[in-house]
Design a protein around this motif. Structure first.
Motif, PDB file in Angstrom:
ATOM      1  N   THR A 101       0.852  -1.196   0.000  1.00 17.09           N
ATOM      2  CA  THR A 101       0.000   0.000   0.000  1.00 17.09           C
ATOM      3  C   THR A 101       0.886   1.244   0.000  1.00 17.09           C
ATOM      4  O   THR A 101       1.883   1.302   0.716  1.00 17.09           O
ATOM      5  N   THR A 102       0.505   2.213  -0.837  1.00 14.41           N
ATOM      6  CA  THR A 102       1.272   3.469  -0.916  1.00 14.41           C
ATOM      7  C   THR A 102       0.289   4.642  -0.848  1.00 14.41           C
ATOM      8  O   THR A 102      -0.903   4.457  -1.092  1.00 14.41           O
ATOM      9  N   PRO A 103       0.798   5.836  -0.546  1.00 17.02           N
ATOM     10  CA  PRO A 103      -0.112   6.993  -0.500  1.00 17.02           C
ATOM     11  C   PRO A 103      -0.418   7.506  -1.902  1.00 17.02           C
ATOM     12  O   PRO A 103      -0.145   8.662  -2.230  1.00 17.02           O
ATOM     13  N   GLY A 104      -0.913   6.654  -2.742  1.00 13.87           N
ATOM     14  CA  GLY A 104      -1.239   7.028  -4.116  1.00 13.87           C
ATOM     15  C   GLY A 104      -0.279   6.374  -5.091  1.00 13.87           C
ATOM     16  O   GLY A 104       0.737   5.789  -4.699  1.00 13.87           O
ATOM     17  N   CYS A 129       0.276  -1.151 -10.761  1.00 18.75           N
ATOM     18  CA  CYS A 129      -0.230  -0.127  -9.840  1.00 18.75           C
ATOM     19  C   CYS A 129      -1.740   0.018 -10.047  1.00 18.75           C
ATOM     20  O   CYS A 129      -2.202   0.209 -11.181  1.00 18.75           O
ATOM     21  N   ILE A 130      -2.467  -0.085  -8.949  1.00 17.48           N
ATOM     22  CA  ILE A 130      -3.935  -0.094  -8.972  1.00 17.48           C
ATOM     23  C   ILE A 130      -4.429   0.863  -7.884  1.00 17.48           C
ATOM     24  O   ILE A 130      -3.771   1.001  -6.857  1.00 17.48           O
ATOM     25  N   ALA A 131      -5.566   1.468  -8.112  1.00 17.51           N
ATOM     26  CA  ALA A 131      -6.173   2.287  -7.056  1.00 17.51           C
ATOM     27  C   ALA A 131      -7.676   2.322  -7.255  1.00 17.51           C
ATOM     28  O   ALA A 131      -8.165   2.116  -8.369  1.00 17.51           O
ATOM     29  N   ALA A 132      -8.400   2.601  -6.174  1.00 15.73           N
ATOM     30  CA  ALA A 132      -9.845   2.817  -6.299  1.00 15.73           C
ATOM     31  C   ALA A 132     -10.138   4.294  -6.511  1.00 15.73           C
ATOM     32  O   ALA A 132     -11.276   4.676  -6.779  1.00 15.73           O
ATOM     33  N   THR A 133      -9.118   5.124  -6.414  1.00 17.37           N
ATOM     34  CA  THR A 133      -9.341   6.566  -6.322  1.00 17.37           C
ATOM     35  C   THR A 133      -9.817   7.199  -7.627  1.00 17.37           C
ATOM     36  O   THR A 133     -10.604   8.139  -7.608  1.00 17.37           O
ATOM     37  N   LYS A 134      -9.301   6.711  -8.760  1.00 12.35           N
ATOM     38  CA  LYS A 134      -9.722   7.283 -10.046  1.00 12.35           C
ATOM     39  C   LYS A 134     -11.126   6.760 -10.365  1.00 12.35           C
ATOM     40  O   LYS A 134     -12.026   7.514 -10.705  1.00 12.35           O
ATOM     41  N   THR A 135     -11.303   5.456 -10.235  1.00 10.47           N
ATOM     42  CA  THR A 135     -12.581   4.823 -10.573  1.00 10.47           C
ATOM     43  C   THR A 135     -13.755   5.447  -9.824  1.00 10.47           C
ATOM     44  O   THR A 135     -14.806   5.699 -10.398  1.00 10.47           O
ATOM     45  N   PHE A 136     -13.558   5.660  -8.513  1.00  9.75           N
ATOM     46  CA  PHE A 136     -14.686   6.063  -7.667  1.00  9.75           C
ATOM     47  C   PHE A 136     -14.610   7.522  -7.232  1.00  9.75           C
ATOM     48  O   PHE A 136     -15.281   7.936  -6.302  1.00  9.75           O
ATOM     49  N   ASN A 137     -13.757   8.287  -7.891  1.00  4.42           N
ATOM     50  CA  ASN A 137     -13.649   9.725  -7.622  1.00  4.42           C
ATOM     51  C   ASN A 137     -13.262  10.014  -6.178  1.00  4.42           C
ATOM     52  O   ASN A 137     -13.929  10.778  -5.474  1.00  4.42           O
ATOM     53  N   LEU A 138     -12.174   9.402  -5.752  1.00  4.59           N
ATOM     54  CA  LEU A 138     -11.690   9.580  -4.380  1.00  4.59           C
ATOM     55  C   LEU A 138     -10.234  10.028  -4.392  1.00  4.59           C
ATOM     56  O   LEU A 138      -9.449   9.629  -3.527  1.00  4.59           O
ATOM     57  N   ALA A 139      -9.864  10.864  -5.371  1.00  2.00           N
ATOM     58  CA  ALA A 139      -8.447  11.189  -5.545  1.00  2.00           C
ATOM     59  C   ALA A 139      -7.827  11.778  -4.282  1.00  2.00           C
ATOM     60  O   ALA A 139      -6.662  11.525  -3.960  1.00  2.00           O
ATOM     61  N   GLY A 140      -8.637  12.548  -3.542  1.00  6.28           N
ATOM     62  CA  GLY A 140      -8.105  13.154  -2.321  1.00  6.28           C
ATOM     63  C   GLY A 140      -7.810  12.134  -1.232  1.00  6.28           C
ATOM     64  O   GLY A 140      -7.133  12.453  -0.245  1.00  6.28           O
ATOM     65  N   ALA A 141      -8.308  10.925  -1.377  1.00  8.51           N
ATOM     66  CA  ALA A 141      -8.043   9.877  -0.378  1.00  8.51           C
ATOM     67  C   ALA A 141      -6.588   9.421  -0.413  1.00  8.51           C
ATOM     68  O   ALA A 141      -6.063   8.909   0.569  1.00  8.51           O
ATOM     69  N   HIS A 142      -5.963   9.593  -1.577  1.00  4.84           N
ATOM     70  CA  HIS A 142      -4.538   9.294  -1.723  1.00  4.84           C
ATOM     71  C   HIS A 142      -4.122   7.937  -1.176  1.00  4.84           C
ATOM     72  O   HIS A 142      -3.320   7.836  -0.232  1.00  4.84           O
ATOM     73  N   VAL A 143      -4.658   6.894  -1.768  1.00  7.72           N
ATOM     74  CA  VAL A 143      -4.256   5.528  -1.423  1.00  7.72           C
ATOM     75  C   VAL A 143      -4.124   4.741  -2.717  1.00  7.72           C
ATOM     76  O   VAL A 143      -4.977   4.846  -3.594  1.00  7.72           O
ATOM     77  N   GLY A 144      -3.071   3.976  -2.836  1.00  3.21           N
ATOM     78  CA  GLY A 144      -2.905   3.130  -4.012  1.00  3.21           C
ATOM     79  C   GLY A 144      -2.211   1.832  -3.634  1.00  3.21           C
ATOM     80  O   GLY A 144      -1.800   1.643  -2.480  1.00  3.21           O
ATOM     81  N   ALA A 145      -2.080   0.962  -4.616  1.00  2.00           N
ATOM     82  CA  ALA A 145      -1.445  -0.331  -4.364  1.00  2.00           C
ATOM     83  C   ALA A 145      -0.420  -0.617  -5.453  1.00  2.00           C
ATOM     84  O   ALA A 145      -0.670  -0.359  -6.637  1.00  2.00           O
ATOM     85  N   GLY A 173      -8.625   7.336   3.968  1.00  3.28           N
ATOM     86  CA  GLY A 173      -8.412   6.810   2.622  1.00  3.28           C
ATOM     87  C   GLY A 173      -8.650   5.306   2.567  1.00  3.28           C
ATOM     88  O   GLY A 173      -9.258   4.798   1.609  1.00  3.28           O
ATOM     89  N   MET A 174      -8.179   4.601   3.582  1.00  3.99           N
ATOM     90  CA  MET A 174      -8.347   3.145   3.580  1.00  3.99           C
ATOM     91  C   MET A 174      -9.827   2.770   3.702  1.00  3.99           C
ATOM     92  O   MET A 174     -10.326   1.880   3.006  1.00  3.99           O
ATOM     93  N   ILE A 175     -10.537   3.478   4.580  1.00  2.00           N
ATOM     94  CA  ILE A 175     -11.970   3.179   4.783  1.00  2.00           C
ATOM     95  C   ILE A 175     -12.751   3.500   3.498  1.00  2.00           C
ATOM     96  O   ILE A 175     -13.591   2.709   3.050  1.00  2.00           O
ATOM     97  N   ALA A 176     -12.435   4.647   2.909  1.00  2.00           N
ATOM     98  CA  ALA A 176     -13.180   5.063   1.708  1.00  2.00           C
ATOM     99  C   ALA A 176     -12.941   4.101   0.547  1.00  2.00           C
ATOM    100  O   ALA A 176     -13.883   3.692  -0.148  1.00  2.00           O
TER     101      ALA A 176
END
Ligand SMILES: Cc1ncc(COP(=O)(O)O)c(C=O)c1O
Length: 395
Positions: free
Chosen positions: A93-96, A231-247, A275-278
């Motif tokens: 897990t990384t911060p984006g 590299c994968i994230a939920a942030t782009k898909t679900f509009n959570l860019a400010g959550a800053h979490v990626g894998a 970010g993790m919860i969202a």
């Protein structure tokens, strides 16, 4: 039914997209419309809001305990949506994603090493390579049959012993190219031949339209699993860019240890609770929302392409199979890039991303984010029409 037409006022909400317009673009007008950075003007999936609301109502926001549920949600998502089996033990897990790219570079290369990008390509690739004192090796994409293609022979000829890593954007930003399994396999073959690490940034993988199908690089080329980081994230898909979490995902345990060492060395082994919860809630509950979002975005894409080409005769959008980032070439208008930019920013009051930001090949292009409610898109398109009206009249 999700109401994607609902306009939510974002000015004055610490929205980078809306509140950084004047500072970054020089457009001072209060009615400016931001079509630059890749976040959407839609509310998050209801399950995300519910999970964050529960957290807020508990009102205790201490350090986050990673019980493995986040990686499990990611694994379930990748299996369900993309048909790949990821082992939770492969996930860091990384911060984006961009921070993950920097950490990967530190783990697998040295200052002065070369990193391949395929321009025009997501500008932060260039920024993070240079910031880490590595060198950019451009492998120019070629436009062919209305989409981008990689010229691997040209790339082969450019590689040097200092070339260590390839940054692939899949689907590609900008241009929305969804790479085929054959294209990914050809790239993988090159990586194996020349001992290169392939970083496959698949942050846009869920935003794919009309029967186009994203192929995860790990599925297309399992033979290079040992040299692949996805590299994968939920942030782009679900509009959570400010959550800053990626894998960052790799099945190579030694490679993962090197990456985790860099994560540890930067004190990033404890994760942002919100970010993790969202993002876990998004993977677990967001699929119906996404299934409604995609046709809405596809309609926006079609409206945008149609009207931009009418507004500025000669302008051409690349046909997007994925992403919500229209990529428009204005060279066919015969106008100088500065004049196009001035019309868009000073007459239409629209902040689009300048194509040159994406490296060679982007000079005559602008990128427009159309992931916005239709009333805002209509307003933007009417302004584009007006901004080029005298140009049309001259023709
Ligand atoms: C290809 C690509 N990678 C990464 C990012 C940003 O990822 P993050 O915000 O997680 O750093 C973007 C955002 O637009 C992107 O387009």
């Amino acid at each position: 039914m999700i109401d994607f037409d609902r306009v939510i006022e974002r000015r004055g909400t610490h929205s980078s997209k809306w509140d950084n317009i004047a500072r970054l673009s020089g457009i001072k007008s209060p009615d400016a419309i931001p079509m630059w950075v890749a976040d959407m003007d839609f509310a998050a999936p209801p399950g995300v809001t519910a999970a964050l609301t529960a957290e807020l109502q508990r009102a205790v926001h201490g350090y986050y305990a990673d019980t493995g549920s986040w990686a499990a949600a990611l694994v379930d998502w990748m299996a369900r949506r993309h048909g790949v089996q990821v082992d939770p033990g492969w996930v860091s897990t990384t911060p984006g994603i961009v921070s993950g790219l920097g950490l990967i570079l530190q783990a697998v290369s040295a200052p002065g090493d070369e990193v391949v990008v395929f321009p025009p390509a997501y500008h932060a690739f260039r920024r993070i390579i240079v910031a880490n004192e590595r060198r950019i090796l451009d492998a120019q994409l070629v436009a062919s049959a209305g989409r981008y293609a990689m010229d691997l022979d040209a790339l082969r000829a450019k590689l040097s012993p200092r070339t260590k890593v390839i940054f692939l954007c899949s689907p590609h930003n900008p241009g929305g190219t969804v790479w085929s399994a054959a294209e990914l396999r050809a790239l993988a073959t090159l990586c194996a031949e020349r001992d290169l690490i392939l970083v496959s940034d698949e942050i846009h993988c869920d935003l794919v339209f009309d029967g186009a199908k994203h192929t995860p690089t790990m599925a297309a080329a399992p033979e290079i699993a040992d040299r692949l980081i996805t590299c994968i994230a939920a942030t782009k898909t679900f509009n959570l860019a400010g959550a800053h979490v990626g894998a960052c995902i790799t099945s190579n345990a030694a490679l993962k240890r090197r990456l985790d060492a860099r994560i540890g060395a930067s004190g990033l082994g404890s994760y942002n609770r919100f970010g993790m919860i969202a993002t876990e809630a998004a993977w677990r509950t967001g699929e119906p929302w996404l299934n409604e979002l995609l046709p809405y975005l596809a309609k926006n894409r079609d409206l945008f392409d149609d009207r931009i080409q009418t507004a500025a005769p000669g302008a051409r959008s690349m046909h997007l199979d994925g992403t919500y980032l229209a990529w428009v070439d204005f060279s066919g208008t015969g106008l100088a890039p500065e004049e196009v930019a001035a019309r868009v920013s000073q007459r239409a009051h629209i902040f689009a991303s300048p194509g040159e930001q994406f490296g060679p090949g982007g000079e005559t292009w602008l990128r427009f984010n159309f992931a916005t409610p239709r009333p805002i898109l209509d307003d933007a398109l009417a302004r584009m029409d007006e901004a080029f009206s005298d140009f049309r009249a001259r023709k």
